[in-house]
Design an enzyme around this catalytic site. Structure first.
Site, short mmCIF file in Angstrom:
data_model
loop_
_atom_site.label_atom_id
_atom_site.label_comp_id
_atom_site.label_asym_id
_atom_site.label_seq_id
_atom_site.Cartn_x
_atom_site.Cartn_y
_atom_site.Cartn_z
N SER A 27 10.73 -12.34 -5.07
CA SER A 27 10.88 -12.52 -3.62
C SER A 27 9.57 -12.98 -3.02
O SER A 27 8.49 -12.74 -3.57
CB SER A 27 11.30 -11.19 -2.99
OG SER A 27 11.26 -11.24 -1.58
N ALA A 72 6.33 -3.96 -3.20
CA ALA A 72 5.67 -3.49 -4.42
C ALA A 72 6.53 -3.77 -5.65
O ALA A 72 6.03 -4.21 -6.69
CB ALA A 72 5.39 -1.99 -4.31
N SER A 73 7.84 -3.55 -5.53
CA SER A 73 8.72 -3.78 -6.69
C SER A 73 8.77 -5.25 -7.05
O SER A 73 8.77 -5.60 -8.24
CB SER A 73 10.13 -3.25 -6.39
OG SER A 73 10.77 -4.01 -5.38
N LYS A 74 8.79 -6.13 -6.08
CA LYS A 74 8.89 -7.56 -6.35
C LYS A 74 7.56 -8.14 -6.83
O LYS A 74 7.55 -9.09 -7.62
CB LYS A 74 9.39 -8.29 -5.11
CG LYS A 74 10.84 -7.95 -4.76
CD LYS A 74 11.81 -8.35 -5.87
CE LYS A 74 13.27 -8.21 -5.48
NZ LYS A 74 14.19 -8.66 -6.53
N TYR A 88 9.80 -2.31 -1.31
CA TYR A 88 10.42 -3.54 -1.79
C TYR A 88 9.35 -4.55 -2.21
O TYR A 88 9.45 -5.16 -3.29
CB TYR A 88 11.30 -4.13 -0.69
CG TYR A 88 12.07 -5.36 -1.10
CD1 TYR A 88 13.24 -5.25 -1.85
CD2 TYR A 88 11.65 -6.64 -0.72
CE1 TYR A 88 13.96 -6.38 -2.22
CE2 TYR A 88 12.37 -7.77 -1.09
CZ TYR A 88 13.52 -7.64 -1.84
OH TYR A 88 14.22 -8.75 -2.20
#
Length: 253
Positions: free
Chosen positions: A142, A158-160, A156
């Site tokens: 993303s 951090a995860s991407k 979100y």
């Protein structure tokens, strides 16, 4: 056709970017394996693809669950004898919260859905690809992983961002087995989930976001699918560890 005789697994295929990608790959000759949690939507996508192209294999379930992942690898191998392409598109994010309101439960849920589950998929399919000495993995990250999220929170983002780092490391680990691992990083895209969130914003808030996008609009799933298809194709056989930004110009690396 670019994907004639190729077997492609797409997670999160019941709508949005996953649906658009599965449809494009099928149009270009691939037999697609569709996975998502929403059975009714998934079956509708499968029926649409079957009407126009080759009948897909449907494997419903949550990719965060080990049993679903086992079936998603084993059933294509049993039916077709190989897997050529694996698209890690499934994921999700909640609306942005103030930093101090994000609980560790929420944090862990987002990291598990967007990062840990993708790691497990890559780990599982890499074994198949090594045996074949061929494979294409495309992860869907993303804009949030490149810069910051326009609509979701720090969990979100951090995860991407972690997904991009993992892609590069896996690309280096797997290159000697003729396996490429790449990432597409979409900007704000009018998937079903984002469209619902978008509708809750005031016209002023919507315009403020649009003003940050040089091309002046949100993306559509059909804007993202061609970039994924390119990285999954043999046209991209000398590309690995790359990130393709498809965000209307929001982030220019």
């Amino acid at each position: 056709m670019r994907f004639k005789n190729k077997i492609a697994v797409i997670t999160g295929a019941s709508s949005g970017i996953g649906k658009a990608t599965a449809t494009l790959l099928a149009k270009e000759g691939s037999t697609v394996v569709l996975n998502a949690r929403k059975e009714e939507q998934l079956e509708a996508v499968a029926a649409e693809i079957a009407r126009n192209y080759t009948s897909p294999l449907v494997i419903r379930g949550d990719i965060c669950e080990a049993l679903t992942l086992d079936r998603l690898v084993q059933k294509p191998l049993e039916q077709f004898g190989r897997i050529d392409i694996w698209i890690n598109n499934a994921g999700g994010g909640a609306p942005a919260k103030p930093l101090e309101q994000i609980t560790m439960t929420e944090w862990n849920e987002i990291l598990n859905r967007n990062l840990s589950s993708v790691f497990r998929c890559c780990q599982k399919v890499a074994t198949v690809f090594k045996q074949q000495q061929y494979g294409r993995i495309v992860n869907v990250s993303s804009l949030a992983g490149r810069d910051k999220s326009l609509l979701a929170g720090v969990d979100y983002s951090a995860s991407k961002a972690g997904l991009i780092g993992m892609t590069r490391h896996l690309a280096a680990l797997l290159a000697s087995d003729n396996i490429t691992v790449n990432t597409v990083a979409p900007g704000a895209t009018l998937t079903e989930r984002i469209a619902q969130r978008w509708s809750t914003l005031s016209p002023e808030a919507q315009q403020k976001i649009i003003d940050t996008i040089p091309l002046g609009r949100l993306g559509k799933p059909e804007d993202i699918a061609p970039a994924i298809a390119f990285l999954a194709s043999d046209e991209a056989s000398y590309i690995t560890g790359a990130v393709i930004d498809v965000n209307g110009g929001c982030f220019m690396s």
